[in-house]
Design an enzyme around this catalytic site. Structure first.
Site, PDB file in Angstrom:
ATOM      1  N   CYS A  25      -3.102   7.511   5.307  1.00 59.68           N
ATOM      2  CA  CYS A  25      -3.137   7.128   3.902  1.00 59.68           C
ATOM      3  C   CYS A  25      -4.447   7.507   3.236  1.00 59.68           C
ATOM      4  CB  CYS A  25      -2.889   5.632   3.754  1.00 59.68           C
ATOM      5  SG  CYS A  25      -3.876   4.620   4.869  1.00 59.68           S
ATOM      6  N   GLU A  72       0.871  -1.174   0.000  1.00 56.67           N
ATOM      7  CA  GLU A  72       0.000   0.000   0.000  1.00 56.67           C
ATOM      8  C   GLU A  72       0.905   1.220   0.000  1.00 56.67           C
ATOM      9  OE1 GLU A  72      -2.267   2.835   2.836  1.00 56.67           O
ATOM     10  OE2 GLU A  72      -2.530   0.749   3.468  1.00 56.67           O
TER      11      GLU A  72
END
Length: 541
Positions: free
Chosen positions: A305, A265
């Site tokens: 994020c 990620e």
């Protein structure tokens, strides 16, 4: 608990023979004790070899022992008490309330995966019984299940010292799949990692599992991290971090004689689309929308994020009111201490580049925080044609900064969506009158993001069965997966079929007696575990 400053290999503290490192308090830039010794590449092999040795027994654990192990880790983490959140706060500058919530998320997802292990559907049992009388050709007995890939390398994230770290989502899902884990600690929070690593090792020892089920290692990412991914014993990688580091690991994994999957990620701008109907309310409602946006941008100093780095707002008077409200809201915000001095420096460089870009203006700024690494939040503005044509405006800035983009038509929104890279999320602020326009945009968003949100904000990722925390590259390295939620377990499994094996040789999940009471798909039809039990009782009667 006592911090040793050493790696933890197969349950034993091991002093590194390489260089040394320290944690630092980003609020004061103070060096924290103890000194952490870093492993050499040769020492690393002991951890990967132990993980390989642990795989046969760990990958075949019965569900109750396996689930109990995950629950024991959760209990051990909670037993550390305030020592864990205090140390994590010292190493990251994050407030205690945030860290307490993150600890609860960490233990909660471990217990969630324990339930997944007990329930057992992740094993994917399928049975096509033999059809010896079928014409023109008989069918063999074919049975399928998912098996663990093997030892997994997991890398700790800088921004979540607990929930995406030592016992975080990647580790929890890999262990739940039956894969031993070699965890590479993030050098920004070594003490936090060691405390949690000790909790995992205690659970391994208390349940009498092979000690190689878990190892915690310290070392430079550029050498030890790359060596870990290149090690033949490692069969998959879980990573949360920067795009450059993630791509470097992907290249190493792809260049191996046996390439392995890297579930990375990486970067995301998480665009928010404000439709005209959302701005038809009162001035107070527009102020509230602006405040919600600024809160999402500045929470945890923007170091999430899912922090929204882009907001598309309509051109015209309503959009002007929203932009003015955003400016007022951010002006009341003070900077919060960022995770490291390096991250704060990168934020400064990113905002300088954005602010200097052609046709970019300042919508509003806050004030610097009380520490050296707490820059003032900043929100900028531009027009959609400039956004579409200028790559500089597409760069992620990790921290409390965002860009407001003014648009005039649905066609422009669709074009901008097609121009952006893959993202974790997209959020739509709208009312019923906007549904026709939103319906045109959603198919484009489906090709770009992993989660679409209506009248909400992307921060705050629920850990559950339906969540997707992933998206097309570069949000993640594999758009088919998620790193949050129970579906994350699938990353560390692969299917194996067994043809015409006698019952005595079949793995337990595939045996006719179904000892683990699993739901199974038999000849295409899902047969519940209790139905199998009824069948057994009828046979025994």
């Amino acid at each position: 608990m006592t911090l040793t400053g050493h790696s933890l290999i197969a349950g034993q503290p091991v002093a590194g023979e390489g260089k040394t490192a320290f944690g630092f308090n980003p609020a004061t830039n103070e060096q924290l004790e103890p000194t952490y010794t870093l492993l050499t590449e040769e020492q690393l092999k002991a951890a990967t070899a132990a993980a390989a040795d642990a795989y046969p027994s760990f990958s075949t654990l019965d569900p109750e022992t396996h689930a109990g192990f995950l629950e024991a880790i959760a209990g051990n983490i909670e037993a550390i008490g305030d020592e864990l959140t205090v140390r994590a706060g010292q190493e990251t500058g994050l407030p205690a309330a945030r860290l307490q919530g993150e600890r609860a998320r960490t233990t909660g997802q471990l217990r969630l995966f324990a339930n997944v292990v007990r329930q057992g559907d992740f094993r994917g049992v399928r049975i096509d019984p033999a059809l010896p009388d079928r014409t023109p050709l008989p069918r063999a007995d074919i049975r399928q299940r998912q098996i663990p890939l093997g030892p997994v390398a997991v890398f700790g994230a800088s921004n979540f010292p607990l929930a995406f770290s030592t016992a975080g989502g990647d580790t929890a899902s890999a262990l739940a799949a039956g894969c031993p884990v070699v965890f590479k600690a993030h050098n920004a929070h070594p003490g936090t990692s060691e405390l949690v690593g000790q909790a995992i090792a205690k659970a391994v020892a208390d349940l009498g599992l092979h000690p190689g089920v878990f190892s915690l290692i310290y070392g430079p990412g550029s050498s030890i991290g790359q060596s870990l991914v290149a090690d033949p014993a490692i069969k998959a990688v879980g990573f949360t971090g920067s795009q450059s580091a993630g791509i470097a690991l992907m290249r190493t994994a792809a260049a191996r004689p046996e390439p392995i999957p890297v579930y990375a990620e990486m970067s995301s701008l998480n665009p928010v689309f404000v439709f005209p109907g959302a701005l038809n309310g009162s001035a107070e409602e527009i102020d509230a929308l602006a405040q919600q946006y600024v809160t999402a941008v500045t929470g945890s100093s923007g170091q999430l994020c899912t922090s929204p780095g882009l907001l598309f707002a309509p051109a015209g008077e309503a959009g002007n009111k929203l932009a003015a409200a955003v400016g007022r809201a951010v002006s009341t915000c003070a900077g919060q201490t960022m995770l490291t001095a390096g991250i704060a420096g990168s934020w400064n460089s990113g905002t300088e580049a954005l602010g200097a870009a052609e046709n970019v203006t300042v919508v509003g700024t806050g004030t610097p925080g009380p520490t050296e690494n707490a820059p003032a939040p900043a929100i900028y503005g531009t027009e959609i044609r400039d956004f579409i044509s200028n790559e500089v405006l597409h760069a992620e800035i990790f921290g409390a900064a965002s860009l407001v983009i003014r648009y005039s038509s649905a066609e422009e929104l669709i074009e901008a969506t097609n121009r952006i890279e893959g993202q974790l999320t997209a959020s739509l602020q709208l009312t019923e009158e906007d549904y026709p326009t939103a319906a045109r945009l959603i198919p484009a968003l489906e090709q770009k993001v992993g989660r679409i949100i209506v009248n909400g904000w992307p921060t705050g990722v629920e850990v559950g069965h339906a969540m997707v925390h992933g998206g097309p590259f570069p949000a993640t390295s594999d758009t088919r997966t998620t790193s949050v939620g129970t579906l994350a377990i699938n990353r560390f499994l692969r299917p194996v079929a067994y043809q015409n094996l006698p019952q005595e040789l079949l793995p337990v999940p595939l045996q006719d007696t179904n000892p683990w009471q699993l739901n199974r798909r038999i000849d295409g039809t899902v047969v519940a575990a209790d139905a199998t039990q009824t069948q057994k009782e009828e046979v025994n009667a």
